[in-house]
Design a protein around this motif. Structure first.
Motif, PDB file in Angstrom:
ATOM      1  N   SER A 177      33.235  35.085  47.596  1.00 36.25           N
ATOM      2  CA  SER A 177      33.942  35.788  48.657  1.00 36.25           C
ATOM      3  C   SER A 177      34.872  36.842  48.065  1.00 36.25           C
ATOM      4  CB  SER A 177      34.757  34.785  49.477  1.00 36.25           C
ATOM      5  OG  SER A 177      35.691  35.458  50.297  1.00 36.25           O
ATOM      6  N   ARG A 178      34.738  38.066  48.554  1.00 34.26           N
ATOM      7  CA  ARG A 178      35.606  39.166  48.118  1.00 34.26           C
ATOM      8  C   ARG A 178      37.072  38.834  48.427  1.00 34.26           C
ATOM      9  NH1 ARG A 178      34.180  44.674  47.481  1.00 34.26           N
ATOM     10  NH2 ARG A 178      32.151  44.161  48.350  1.00 34.26           N
ATOM     11  N   VAL A 179      37.322  38.259  49.607  1.00 37.33           N
ATOM     12  CA  VAL A 179      38.684  37.885  50.011  1.00 37.33           C
ATOM     13  C   VAL A 179      39.230  36.814  49.070  1.00 37.33           C
ATOM     14  CG1 VAL A 179      40.051  36.818  51.843  1.00 37.33           C
ATOM     15  CG2 VAL A 179      38.356  38.538  52.411  1.00 37.33           C
ATOM     16  N   ARG A 180      38.403  35.804  48.755  1.00 40.14           N
ATOM     17  CA  ARG A 180      38.839  34.726  47.855  1.00 40.14           C
ATOM     18  C   ARG A 180      39.135  35.275  46.462  1.00 40.14           C
ATOM     19  NH1 ARG A 180      41.300  31.964  45.218  1.00 40.14           N
ATOM     20  NH2 ARG A 180      40.724  29.971  44.322  1.00 40.14           N
ATOM     21  N   LEU A 181      38.325  36.206  45.997  1.00 44.50           N
ATOM     22  CA  LEU A 181      38.554  36.796  44.687  1.00 44.50           C
ATOM     23  C   LEU A 181      39.836  37.632  44.677  1.00 44.50           C
ATOM     24  CD1 LEU A 181      37.547  37.103  41.830  1.00 44.50           C
ATOM     25  CD2 LEU A 181      36.063  38.949  42.604  1.00 44.50           C
ATOM     26  N   GLN A 182      40.110  38.348  45.769  1.00 44.19           N
ATOM     27  CA  GLN A 182      41.362  39.107  45.859  1.00 44.19           C
ATOM     28  C   GLN A 182      42.562  38.168  45.806  1.00 44.19           C
ATOM     29  OE1 GLN A 182      40.520  41.184  49.518  1.00 44.19           O
ATOM     30  NE2 GLN A 182      40.059  43.091  48.444  1.00 44.19           N
ATOM     31  N   ASN A 200      47.094  35.758  42.738  1.00 37.18           N
ATOM     32  CA  ASN A 200      47.743  34.529  42.244  1.00 37.18           C
ATOM     33  C   ASN A 200      47.547  34.298  40.751  1.00 37.18           C
ATOM     34  OD1 ASN A 200      48.606  33.927  44.863  1.00 37.18           O
ATOM     35  ND2 ASN A 200      46.723  32.822  45.324  1.00 37.18           N
ATOM     36  N   HIS A 201      46.975  35.268  40.058  1.00 35.29           N
ATOM     37  CA  HIS A 201      46.743  35.191  38.608  1.00 35.29           C
ATOM     38  C   HIS A 201      45.896  33.976  38.223  1.00 35.29           C
ATOM     39  CE1 HIS A 201      49.559  38.479  38.113  1.00 35.29           C
ATOM     40  NE2 HIS A 201      50.415  37.816  38.870  1.00 35.29           N
ATOM     41  N   GLU A 202      44.936  33.620  39.072  1.00 33.34           N
ATOM     42  CA  GLU A 202      44.004  32.540  38.754  1.00 33.34           C
ATOM     43  C   GLU A 202      42.917  33.113  37.825  1.00 33.34           C
ATOM     44  OE1 GLU A 202      42.490  30.461  42.231  1.00 33.34           O
ATOM     45  OE2 GLU A 202      44.242  31.120  43.338  1.00 33.34           O
ATOM     46  N   HIS A 203      42.476  32.312  36.891  1.00 31.88           N
ATOM     47  CA  HIS A 203      41.497  32.770  35.928  1.00 31.88           C
ATOM     48  C   HIS A 203      40.110  32.197  36.152  1.00 31.88           C
ATOM     49  CE1 HIS A 203      44.463  34.880  33.488  1.00 31.88           C
ATOM     50  NE2 HIS A 203      45.262  33.872  33.777  1.00 31.88           N
TER      51      HIS A 203
END
Length: 82
Positions: free
Chosen positions: A64-69, A74-77
């Motif tokens: 998901s583009r939204v989830r990736l944004q 949130n600086h998740e890797h």
């Protein structure tokens, strides 16, 4: 993902990518030359699809583009693919 003056860009490889020692050459994660390259600005508008192609050695997926944004904000890797 990489940053550009126009904003973050998502990049992946789509298509079949073999992994294992049976009939195909074993390639490490992130190996180049497998599949077709896909790149798109992460920021979308009302006309772009939310589903981005994503794949790993286990097969094709979407992200998901939204989830990736949200992950970038949130600086998740890492993101778990469904």
């Amino acid at each position: 993902m990489f940053d550009t003056p126009a904003g973050p860009v998502y990049q992946s490889a789509t298509g079949g990518r073999a992994h294992g020692s049976r009939d195909f050459v074993d390639a490490a994660h992130g190996a180049h030359g497998h599949g077709t390259r896909f790149a798109d600005l992460l920021a979308g508008d009302g006309f772009v699809d939310d589903a981005l192609p994503a794949s790993c050695e286990c097969g094709p997926h979407t992200l998901s583009r939204v989830r990736l944004q949200q992950a970038v904000t949130n600086h998740e890797h890492k993101i778990q693919l469904p």
